[in-house]
Write an enzyme that holds these catalytic residues in place. Structure first.
Site, short mmCIF file in Angstrom:
data_model
loop_
_atom_site.label_atom_id
_atom_site.label_comp_id
_atom_site.label_asym_id
_atom_site.label_seq_id
_atom_site.Cartn_x
_atom_site.Cartn_y
_atom_site.Cartn_z
N ASP A 1 1.22 3.17 -6.69
CA ASP A 1 0.16 2.12 -6.84
C ASP A 1 0.51 1.26 -8.14
O ASP A 1 0.41 0.05 -7.78
CB ASP A 1 -1.06 3.04 -7.12
CG ASP A 1 -1.52 3.97 -6.41
OD1 ASP A 1 -2.04 3.82 -5.28
OD2 ASP A 1 -1.09 5.07 -6.54
N ASP B 1 -3.77 -3.37 -7.37
CA ASP B 1 -3.65 -2.49 -6.28
C ASP B 1 -4.86 -1.64 -6.00
O ASP B 1 -4.93 -0.56 -6.65
CB ASP B 1 -2.52 -1.69 -6.28
CG ASP B 1 -2.19 -1.13 -4.80
OD1 ASP B 1 -2.53 -1.64 -3.69
OD2 ASP B 1 -1.72 0.19 -4.70
N GLU C 1 -4.69 -7.23 -4.13
CA GLU C 1 -4.48 -7.09 -2.86
C GLU C 1 -5.49 -7.31 -1.89
O GLU C 1 -6.49 -6.49 -2.17
CB GLU C 1 -3.85 -5.59 -2.44
CG GLU C 1 -3.50 -5.38 -1.17
CD GLU C 1 -2.69 -3.88 -0.98
OE1 GLU C 1 -3.20 -3.20 -0.16
OE2 GLU C 1 -1.48 -3.85 -1.52
#
Length: 186
Positions: free
Chosen positions: A141, A7, A68
């Site tokens: 996160d 992430d 991501e």
């Protein structure tokens, strides 16, 4: 298959490693957050992120990295550092010869919760349940990184097998067509 989910973020970059196979529930291998100091120059922060991600790759030896996909929302100021962090993550994996796949936040939300509009609490709850964790991963996160890794196990693996089968069929078809063409011209 072992997947490192990332992430991306410059201040906090979530990292999570899961392992799984068809018909077996995914297992947690490792989870954490790479932090950089906002008071430092961006270039130094990117170098620190690169070094930390290289350590994760070396320690956990993933088969694939799921990052991501960064997209611009309303706040462009947060998109730029996030995109820089995503670029570093993709570079580190590519340099190590590890395939990189991008997944959107809504794709991960849908894979884990059934809704692409799920909130962070719902995603964290599902990550906790799916990986049979005693406590939710913190901060968000870290949970998001695990969600990306699980998403890739569930969706990426099937998509990759399908793509490989299509490519094999095309290659075989080209080979048959070429043989037929050579026979016809002989």
């Amino acid at each position: 298959m072992r997947v490192l989910g990332i992430d991306p973020g410059l201040t906090r970059c979530g990292v999570g490693v899961v392992e799984g196979a068809l018909g077996r529930p995914p297992q947690l291998v490792g989870v954490g957050v790479v932090r950089t100091d906002a008071s430092e120059d961006t270039s130094i922060r990117l170098v620190r992120l690169e070094a930390a991600l290289e350590e994760w790759l070396t320690e956990h030896r993933p088969d694939v990295v799921a990052v991501e996909r960064v997209f611009a929302q309303h706040n462009v100021q947060t998109v730029v550092p996030t995109a820089q962090a995503a670029g570093v993550a993709m570079l580190v994996a590519a340099r190590a010869g590890i395939p990189v796949h991008l997944h959107t936040p809504s794709e991960a939300k849908a894979a884990l919760t059934g809704s692409g509009r799920a909130d962070k609490k719902q995603v964290t709850a599902m990550v906790t349940r799916i990986l049979r964790l005693d406590a939710p991963p913190r901060p968000a996160d870290a949970a998001d990184a695990l969600a990306l890794a699980v998403t890739h196990l569930w969706r990426g693996g099937a998509n990759n097998r399908y793509a490989a089968a299509v490519q094999t069929a095309r290659t075989q078809q080209r080979g048959i067509s070429k043989q037929n063409h050579l026979r016809g011209s002989a």
